[in-house]
Design an enzyme around this catalytic site. Structure first.
Site, short mmCIF file in Angstrom:
data_model
loop_
_atom_site.label_atom_id
_atom_site.label_comp_id
_atom_site.label_asym_id
_atom_site.label_seq_id
_atom_site.Cartn_x
_atom_site.Cartn_y
_atom_site.Cartn_z
CE1 TYR A 1 -3.06 3.07 0.93
CE2 TYR A 1 -2.34 2.82 3.23
CZ TYR A 1 -3.04 3.52 2.25
OH TYR A 1 -3.71 4.66 2.59
CB ILE A 2 3.11 2.83 2.47
CG1 ILE A 2 1.96 2.86 3.50
CG2 ILE A 2 3.93 4.13 2.54
CD1 ILE A 2 2.38 2.98 4.94
CB SER B 1 5.53 2.37 13.59
OG SER B 1 4.27 2.31 14.22
CE1 TYR C 1 4.62 -2.81 12.26
CE2 TYR C 1 4.04 -1.18 13.93
CZ TYR C 1 4.30 -1.51 12.61
OH TYR C 1 4.25 -0.53 11.65
CE LYS D 1 7.82 -1.02 11.19
NZ LYS D 1 8.19 -0.95 9.78
CG PHE E 1 1.24 9.29 14.36
CD1 PHE E 1 2.58 9.61 14.14
CD2 PHE E 1 0.79 9.25 15.66
CE1 PHE E 1 3.45 9.89 15.21
CE2 PHE E 1 1.64 9.55 16.74
CZ PHE E 1 2.97 9.86 16.50
CG ASN E 2 -3.56 5.44 12.81
OD1 ASN E 2 -2.84 5.87 13.70
ND2 ASN E 2 -4.28 4.36 12.96
CG HIS F 1 -5.09 -0.90 8.74
ND1 HIS F 1 -4.45 -1.81 7.94
CD2 HIS F 1 -4.16 -0.44 9.61
CE1 HIS F 1 -3.18 -1.89 8.32
NE2 HIS F 1 -2.99 -1.08 9.34
CG LEU F 2 -11.62 2.54 12.13
CD1 LEU F 2 -12.53 1.51 12.77
CD2 LEU F 2 -11.41 3.72 13.08
CG PHE G 1 -11.83 -3.67 18.11
CD1 PHE G 1 -12.79 -4.68 18.13
CD2 PHE G 1 -10.94 -3.63 17.05
CE1 PHE G 1 -12.88 -5.62 17.10
CE2 PHE G 1 -11.02 -4.57 16.02
CZ PHE G 1 -11.99 -5.56 16.05
CG ASP H 1 -5.99 -0.97 19.93
OD1 ASP H 1 -5.02 -1.03 19.15
OD2 ASP H 1 -7.15 -1.34 19.62
N1 UFG Z 1 -10.70 -0.42 15.40
C1 UFG Z 1 -12.02 -0.76 15.69
N2 UFG Z 1 -12.62 -1.66 14.89
C2 UFG Z 1 -12.01 -2.26 13.83
C3 UFG Z 1 -10.66 -1.91 13.54
C4 UFG Z 1 -10.05 -0.98 14.36
O1 UFG Z 1 -12.61 -0.26 16.62
O2 UFG Z 1 -12.64 -3.10 13.15
C5 UFG Z 1 -10.03 0.60 16.23
C6 UFG Z 1 -8.74 0.08 16.86
O3 UFG Z 1 -9.02 -0.61 18.04
C7 UFG Z 1 -7.97 1.38 17.03
C8 UFG Z 1 -8.44 2.26 15.86
O4 UFG Z 1 -9.64 1.66 15.40
O5 UFG Z 1 -8.36 1.99 18.21
C9 UFG Z 1 -7.46 2.29 14.72
O6 UFG Z 1 -7.10 0.96 14.40
P1 UFG Z 1 -6.21 0.56 13.13
O7 UFG Z 1 -6.01 -0.92 13.18
O8 UFG Z 1 -6.81 1.15 11.90
O9 UFG Z 1 -4.88 1.34 13.38
P2 UFG Z 1 -3.83 1.25 14.60
O10 UFG Z 1 -3.83 2.59 15.24
O11 UFG Z 1 -4.03 0.09 15.46
O12 UFG Z 1 -2.55 0.91 13.76
C10 UFG Z 1 -1.71 1.86 13.21
C11 UFG Z 1 -1.24 1.37 11.86
C12 UFG Z 1 -0.60 0.02 12.01
C13 UFG Z 1 0.54 0.18 12.98
C14 UFG Z 1 0.05 0.77 14.28
C15 UFG Z 1 1.17 1.05 15.19
O13 UFG Z 1 -2.31 1.31 10.97
O14 UFG Z 1 -0.13 -0.50 10.77
O15 UFG Z 1 -0.63 1.99 14.04
O16 UFG Z 1 0.78 1.70 16.34
F1 UFG Z 1 1.07 -1.00 13.24
#
Ligand code: UFG
Length: 327
Positions: A11-12, A116, A140, A144, A168-169, A188-189, A207, A283
């Site tokens: 993706y990136i 990250s 993870y 990094k 970040f995201n 990913h959300l 979540f 998280d």
């Molecule tokens: N979430 C939900 N429901 C879902 C998916 C995610 O509620 O179905 C919440 C997660 O719990 C979190 C937020 O949405 O609170 C964001 O979640 P993501 O998985 O989209 O992103 P993260 O912040 O967990 O992850 C990001 C990057 C990752 C990286 C991570 C490192 O996308 O690739 O930061 O901190 F590994």
């Protein structure tokens, strides 16, 4: 510059490859296609290869006369890293060490590394500055951080100039919404919420609704893929003269999971079911970036500061390519 983009079919990496080509560089993609997509590589030569393959790396670095390496070829799922730590240490750390050793052997001394926000663990305060304590809470983030330290010490030898960019995201779609997010196992959300809006999932799981945040859900800093990539281009330029550069890349503004869901509903005009579920392990409640350093030192300017615009690009891509890259 001739730039080897490791993980350039992801993706990136695929967005970075397109931007490098657009800026007049010559990207060469090196990817084992374990999670990337061949069709995501458009304007570049492609080499199918693994980071564990030292001989192939040396051959490619030499034959293609590579000037710099950008490295996106890492495993990304935090939850999986907790279940399979050795798998993560092997790819995200050992294979990166292998890449640096091949670069050293070939005299390639410029390296841009995807780091990250996970290096900070649960931050003591937000927005997070680069100096804050690094205390990763999963393999993870730890991987990094170890790579960042390895680059630091290697840079002290005078044989490496590197940039570690702490994302970040990352989200949204780039290149006029032709390069988007297609992970075979999506966690990913934003893509998951979009899938619900498109009727491909029966609901969105939220979540955790009991976090110490304004609406009880986690807050993240969402940064558009093209903004992320433009910072890499600027960093690459800096490495001509600078041996070490560490920057956070984020918008500096946090949005909760509920706000993301509302934004997708608004952009798509669709309603869907949201189900409250248990917290996901590992998280942190809030992660937002202080990106002052990237703005001041790189001259970085964000093109997509508004969440709605970012989500629009993702929504457009998923609608244009409902089966993703189709592989
Ligand atoms: N979430 C939900 N429901 C879902 C998916 C995610 O509620 O179905 C919440 C997660 O719990 C979190 C937020 O949405 O609170 C964001 O979640 P993501 O998985 O989209 O992103 P993260 O912040 O967990 O992850 C990001 C990057 C990752 C990286 C991570 C490192 O996308 O690739 O930061 O901190 F590994």
């Amino acid at each position: 510059m001739r730039v080897l983009v490791c993980g350039g079919a992801g993706y990136i990496g695929s967005n970075m490859t397109a931007m490098l080509a657009g800026a007049g560089h010559e990207p060469i993609v090196y990817d084992n296609l374990s999670s990337g997509h061949r069709k995501a590589v458009k304007d570049a030569e492609f080499v199918r290869g693994d980071l564990a393959d030292f001989d192939l790396l040396v051959k490619v670095l030499k034959e293609k006369k590579i000037d710099a390496v950008m490295h996106f070829a890492a495993f990304i799922e935090v939850g999986e890293s907790v279940k399979e730590p050795l798998k993560f240490y092997h790819n995200n750390f050992c294979n990166t060490r292998n890449l640096l050793a091949a670069m050293e052997k070939c005299g390639v001394g410029r390296f841009v590394f995807s780091s990250s926000a996970a290096v900070y663990g649960v931050p003591e305060k937000t927005p997070i500055t680069e100096e804050q304590v690094k205390n990763p809470i999963n393999p993870y983030g730890e991987g990094k951080w170890i790579v960042e330290r390895m680059c630091h010490f290697q840079s002290l030898t005078g044989r490496l100039n590197y940039a570690a960019l702490r994302y970040f995201n990352a989200c949204g779609a780039g290149q006029n919404c032709t390069l988007g997010e297609d992970h075979r196992s999506e966690s990913h959300l934003i893509p998951l919420v979009i899938a619900a809006a498109m009727g491909k999932r029966k609901d969105v799981k939220l979540f955790g609704a009991d976090y110490p945040t304004a609406d009880g859900t986690c807050v993240r800093d969402y940064i558009h893929i093209e903004d992320l990539c433009s910072a890499h281009l600027l960093a690459l330029g800096k490495l001509q003269s600078q041996s070490e550069l560490v920057c956070n890349l984020g918008n500096g503004k946090g949005y909760s999971v509920r706000q993301i869901i509302e934004t997708v509903k608004k952009v798509s005009g669709k309603d869907f079911k949201v189900t409250e579920a248990a917290r996901r392990q590992g998280d942190p409640p809030i992660l937002t970036a202080d990106a002052t350093r990237a703005i001041n030192e790189l001259g970085w300017k964000v093109k997509f500061p508004q969440l709605e615009k970012i989500v629009e690009t993702a929504w457009n891509w998923h609608n244009k390519y409902p089966d993703g890259y189709g592989d």
